[in-house]
Structure formats: structure tokens, C-alpha cells
Design a protein around this motif. Structure first.
Motif, short mmCIF file in Angstrom:
data_model
loop_
_atom_site.label_atom_id
_atom_site.label_comp_id
_atom_site.label_asym_id
_atom_site.label_seq_id
_atom_site.Cartn_x
_atom_site.Cartn_y
_atom_site.Cartn_z
N TYR A 27 0.85 -1.21 0.00
CA TYR A 27 0.00 0.00 0.00
C TYR A 27 0.88 1.25 0.00
CZ TYR A 27 -3.42 3.37 1.88
OH TYR A 27 -4.23 4.46 2.10
N ARG A 62 -6.59 7.07 0.59
CA ARG A 62 -5.84 7.93 1.51
C ARG A 62 -6.40 9.36 1.53
NH1 ARG A 62 -2.83 6.51 5.98
NH2 ARG A 62 -2.04 8.50 6.69
N ASP A 111 -1.48 -1.65 14.67
CA ASP A 111 -1.13 -2.42 13.48
C ASP A 111 -0.41 -3.70 13.94
OD1 ASP A 111 -1.01 -1.13 10.31
OD2 ASP A 111 -0.06 -3.09 10.65
N1 SAM Z 1 -5.47 2.59 7.30
C1 SAM Z 1 -4.38 3.04 6.46
C2 SAM Z 1 -4.93 3.79 5.29
O1 SAM Z 1 -6.07 3.53 4.92
O2 SAM Z 1 -4.22 4.63 4.72
C3 SAM Z 1 -3.52 1.85 6.00
C4 SAM Z 1 -4.27 0.84 5.17
S1 SAM Z 1 -3.25 -0.54 4.63
C5 SAM Z 1 -4.08 -0.97 3.13
C6 SAM Z 1 -3.82 -1.83 5.72
C7 SAM Z 1 -3.10 -1.82 7.05
O3 SAM Z 1 -3.76 -2.75 7.91
C8 SAM Z 1 -1.64 -2.29 6.94
O4 SAM Z 1 -0.83 -1.40 7.66
C9 SAM Z 1 -1.64 -3.66 7.57
O5 SAM Z 1 -0.41 -3.96 8.22
C10 SAM Z 1 -2.78 -3.53 8.55
N2 SAM Z 1 -3.38 -4.83 8.90
C11 SAM Z 1 -3.86 -5.78 8.06
N3 SAM Z 1 -4.32 -6.83 8.76
C12 SAM Z 1 -4.11 -6.52 10.07
C13 SAM Z 1 -4.38 -7.21 11.29
N4 SAM Z 1 -4.95 -8.40 11.30
N5 SAM Z 1 -4.05 -6.59 12.45
C14 SAM Z 1 -3.45 -5.37 12.46
N6 SAM Z 1 -3.18 -4.67 11.34
C15 SAM Z 1 -3.51 -5.24 10.17
#
Ligand code: SAM
Length: 282
Positions: A27, A62, A111
Motif C-alpha cells: 500500500y 488515503r 497495526d
Molecule cells: N489505514 C491506512 C490507510 O487507509 O491509509 C492503512 C491501510 S493498509 C491498506 C492496511 C493496514 O492494515 C496495513 O498497515 C496492515 O499492516 C494492517 N493490517 C492488516 N491486517 C491486520 C491485522 N490483522 N491486524 C493489524 N493490522 C492489520
């Protein structure tokens, strides 16, 4: 939860295994960040090969996060935010947007990606009101009872919960239940900021299906494009805020959520495949 569902791939932290791609790094790569490894770049190339405009999904998402945080910071008096699945620090993070209006607002980032946690601790915890928690955001009770969250968030006062571009990484049918558990813990007057991959069930469906196929069949193993009706189910029980001047309360493409101005060029098909909503707990 009814029974214990099997873990989604995204619930198993990527650790330091250089052979495993990371959702957070991919991402970040689409947003122009420099933290991608070769294994992430390979997934990005596969996505770009089937949908060259896939970058629009990350950018639209974003931008939505930024507008939603600005809206809540300016239009409500809420001073506590929990940002689940916060991602790698980028140019505008939740606390920077919110604290511009409310300098004393608390933001807790959550996270499970070690690169996010390392960069987050170094770059995000820049003032006393910002904290970083390592947890699986699909285990709501673990997040809600986390000692850092318990210490810094007052659950007797309204708060903002962000689940932005997270729940499409949860396999199976559990997303509504996970959200309901969070919402049950929120006091009345709290808000949820939510985005999710969308199958818009129109000519853009083909793009959604192609990207989903790459994400599910490859080493990432996660990334579901759900319909508007499925997303509405995740937000059931909440009052969805009207998303723009012409649409009634509901779920729309992120780019259609109170855009900064009129659209001068048509949205790409990919940009239609990410939906966003801000919703209030009655
Ligand atoms: N929320 C931010 C944004 O929308 O700009 C980041 C989105 S990114 C696509 C998804 C995030 O969710 C990543 O940082 C990933 O590490 C985190 N993530 C995915 N599965 C997760 C889990 N089971 N527990 C914690 N974090 C998780």
C-alpha cells in the motif's frame, strides 16, 4: 464470535520474512513510499499488469482518510481517535490532520506489521498524545482491552474509530461481527471512519475481480471486494453521514465522499472500487 474462525493471512504478522509480501508495504508503495521489498514489488507488478490504474484505489482511499479526519476534527469536539490498521507513516497521518485543529487530541495507532510498528514508533509517537499499539485489529477484544488503549482512551466519552482499508483483508463472513464488537464498546456519539474494497456491480466489477484474483491467489492471500450491500451490513446499527451534497446517507466511492471540488475528469474504473463512509453511533 460463533466458533473460532480460521485466521486470515493478514492476521499472521509478516515478521521479518523477506519472502512474504506485506500489505502495509505494498500500500505504501502504491502511495509512492520507498519501503517496498522485491517480494512486494512482484505483487504490485502483477496488480498493475491486470489493472494499470490500481494506484487510484490507494490514492482515493488515503485522500478519503484525510478528508474524513479533517471533517471530524472540525465538526465534532471529539479528542480521541483509535486508528486500526494505520499503515506506514506517510505524508499526512491521522494525528497530524486531527491535531492541526485539536492539538491535544489523542491518537492511538494499531497495526500488526513489524515495519509499521518500527517506523510508527520512530515517526508517529512525536508527541505525548500519540501512541502505537501492536495488535491484531480483527481481534476486537484484544484491541479494546490493550493496556495502552485503556490508559489513553476514555470509553465513557465519544471517540473516533478508524477501520480504513482493513476489513477487506479479513477472509470469511466475520467483518460485520468484528465491527459490531467494536461498535458495542463505543459510547453514543462516537464515529466510525470506514473504507473497504468495493465491487460496484457495474462496468468496474471486472477491475475489482481482476485485482481480487491477484491478491487472493498470490502470497498475500487477502483482499476481498465486497458489494455495497455487504458493506452496509458491516455498518449496520450506525447512522451513515450524508456523503456529499447530492447523495442521501449511504456508502459511496471514496472519491465521492465530500470531494474537495467538482470532478473535472471522470473517475477511473479502479477508483470506483474503494468505498468509504463516516458513520455515527446513535
Ligand atoms: N489505514 C491506512 C490507510 O487507509 O491509509 C492503512 C491501510 S493498509 C491498506 C492496511 C493496514 O492494515 C496495513 O498497515 C496492515 O499492516 C494492517 N493490517 C492488516 N491486517 C491486520 C491485522 N490483522 N491486524 C493489524 N493490522 C492489520
Amino acid at each position: 464470535m460463533s466458533g473460532t474462525p480460521p485466521l486470515s493471512p493478514s492476521q499472521v504478522p509478516v515478521g521479518v520474512d523477506p519472502a512474504r509480501p506485506s500489505i502495509a508495504r505494498i500500500y505504501d508503495g502504491f502511495l509512492g513510499g520507498k519501503n517496498v521489498y522485491d517480494v512486494d514489488r512482484a505483487v504490485m507488478e502483477k496488480i498493475n499488469a491486470v489493472a494499470p490504474e490500481a494506484v487510484d484505489i490507494a490514492r482515493a482511499n488515503r485522500r478519503f482518510l484525510g478528508r474524513a479526519c479533517r471533517f471530524l476534527a472540525t465538526q465534532t469536539a471529539i479528542e480521541q481517535y483509535i486508528d486500526c490498521g494505520s499503515g506506514l507513516p506517510t505524508s499526512e497521518n491521522t494525528h497530524q490532520i486531527v491535531q492541526r485543529t485539536r492539538p491535544d487530541a489523542t491518537v492511538v495507532y494499531v497495526d500488526n506489521d513489524p515495519v509499521v510498528l518500527a517506523h510508527g514508533r520512530a515517526l508517529l509517537e512525536e508527541n505525548d498524545f500519540v501512541h502505537m499499539v501492536e495488535a491484531d485489529v480483527f481481534q476486537s477484544q484484544t484491541v479494546l482491552t490493550d493496556p495502552t488503549i485503556q490508559r489513553h482512551v476514555d470509553f465513557s466519552q465519544p471517540l473516533v474509530l478508524l477501520h480504513v482499508a482493513t476489513l477487506h483483508h479479513l477472509e470469511g463472513q466475520h467483518a460485520p461481527e468484528v465491527m459490531r464488537q467494536y461498535v458495542d464498546a463505543l459510547p453514543s456519539g462516537s464515529y466510525v471512519v470506514f473504507s473497504h474494497f468495493l465491487d460496484p456491480e457495474n462496468e468496474a466489477t471486472q477491475v475489482a475481480k481482476k485485482i481480487e484474483q491477484v491478491m487472493l491467489s498470490g502470497p498475500l492471500g487477502a483482499g476481498r471486494f465486497r458489494s455495497t450491500a455487504e458493506l452496509a451490513e458491516i455498518l449496520s446499527g450506525l447512522e451513515i453521514i450524508q456523503p456529499n451534497a447530492t447523495t442521501g446517507p449511504g456508502i459511496v466511492a471514496c472519491d465521492a465522499w465530500w470531494p474537495d471540488g467538482p470532478r473535472l475528469a471522470p473517475a477511473s474504473l479502479a477508483a470506483q472500487c474503494i468505498a468509504g463512509a463516516v458513520a455515527r453511533k446513535p
